[in-house]
Design an enzyme around this catalytic site. Structure first.
Site, PDB file in Angstrom:
ATOM      1  CG  ASP A 111      -2.101  -0.923   1.052  1.00 45.29           C
ATOM      2  OD1 ASP A 111      -2.559  -1.099  -0.098  1.00 45.29           O
ATOM      3  OD2 ASP A 111      -2.583  -1.476   2.070  1.00 45.29           O
ATOM      4  CG  ASP A 123      -6.811  -3.463   0.072  1.00 45.06           C
ATOM      5  OD1 ASP A 123      -6.584  -3.762   1.261  1.00 45.06           O
ATOM      6  OD2 ASP A 123      -6.078  -2.705  -0.596  1.00 45.06           O
TER       7      ASP A 123
END
Ligand code: ZN
Length: 191
Positions: free
Chosen positions: A4, A144
């Protein structure tokens, strides 16, 4: 490995950039699935490609020109991903699905770990699964945010084939067991 990347603008948090991806590339042959939570990611596609990403996912909401951004990822020889935030209508990305190798449905507001899974995002996953079948498109469907053993089967049932787990693995003492628990829970649903 899902990474991320946050810029402090598209999302409030700041995480890391290309140097970390580059270092990880040296350390592992695992697929590096780089999730760019950054504004106008087209500016950095080449950098993240050179750093060793395998999949580069950008946010629909962060791109002025979504098509050019996805094409740029593919031109760099990488797999292209497109992500939608919870408040974004999944139908808005229909025109770009033919340019996607992966579609990532955010099941929390992007930017911070440890948030609660939003089950009301699963209809987006169902829609994408059906649309891909209907249009004969071939992209992975990833979820996610807040994913763990308690909702893994639901995600798979809806049509997801990539489950991104952060806190539910790395927040546990035994991360191997935590990852196995999620995999086993996912397998309780067999298509
Ligand atoms: Zn992510």
């Amino acid at each position: 490995m899902h990474l991320d990347v946050m810029d402090g603008i598209f999302v409030p948090n700041i995480s890391f950039g290309q140097p970390v991806v580059k270092s990880l590339r040296k350390a592992t042959d695992l697929v590096l699935d780089v999730h760019l939570m950054i504004t106008e990611p087209i500016r950095y596609i080449e950098d993240f490609a050179k750093a060793g990403s395998d999949i580069i996912t950008v946010h629909y909401e962060a791109c002025t020109d979504v098509e050019a951004t996805l094409l740029k990822i593919r031109a760099c020889g990488k797999k292209s991903g497109l992500s939608v935030k919870p408040k974004t209508d999944v139908h808005e990305i229909i025109p770009f699905l033919k340019l996607c190798d992966l579609v990532l449905v955010m099941t929390v507001e992007p930017g911070f770990g440890g948030q609660k899974f939003m089950a009301d995002m699963l209809p987006k996953v169902e829609f994408l699964k059906h649309y891909a079948e209907q249009e004969n498109l071939d992209f992975e469907i990833s979820v996610d945010g807040g994913v763990g053993s308690e909702n893994a089967a639901l995600c798979v049932l809806a049509g997801a084939n990539v489950l991104v787990a952060g806190s539910s693995v790395f927040g546990k003492e035994d991360i191997t067991k935590a990852a196995e628990d999620i995999l086993n829970a996912a397998k309780t649903y067999t298509r």
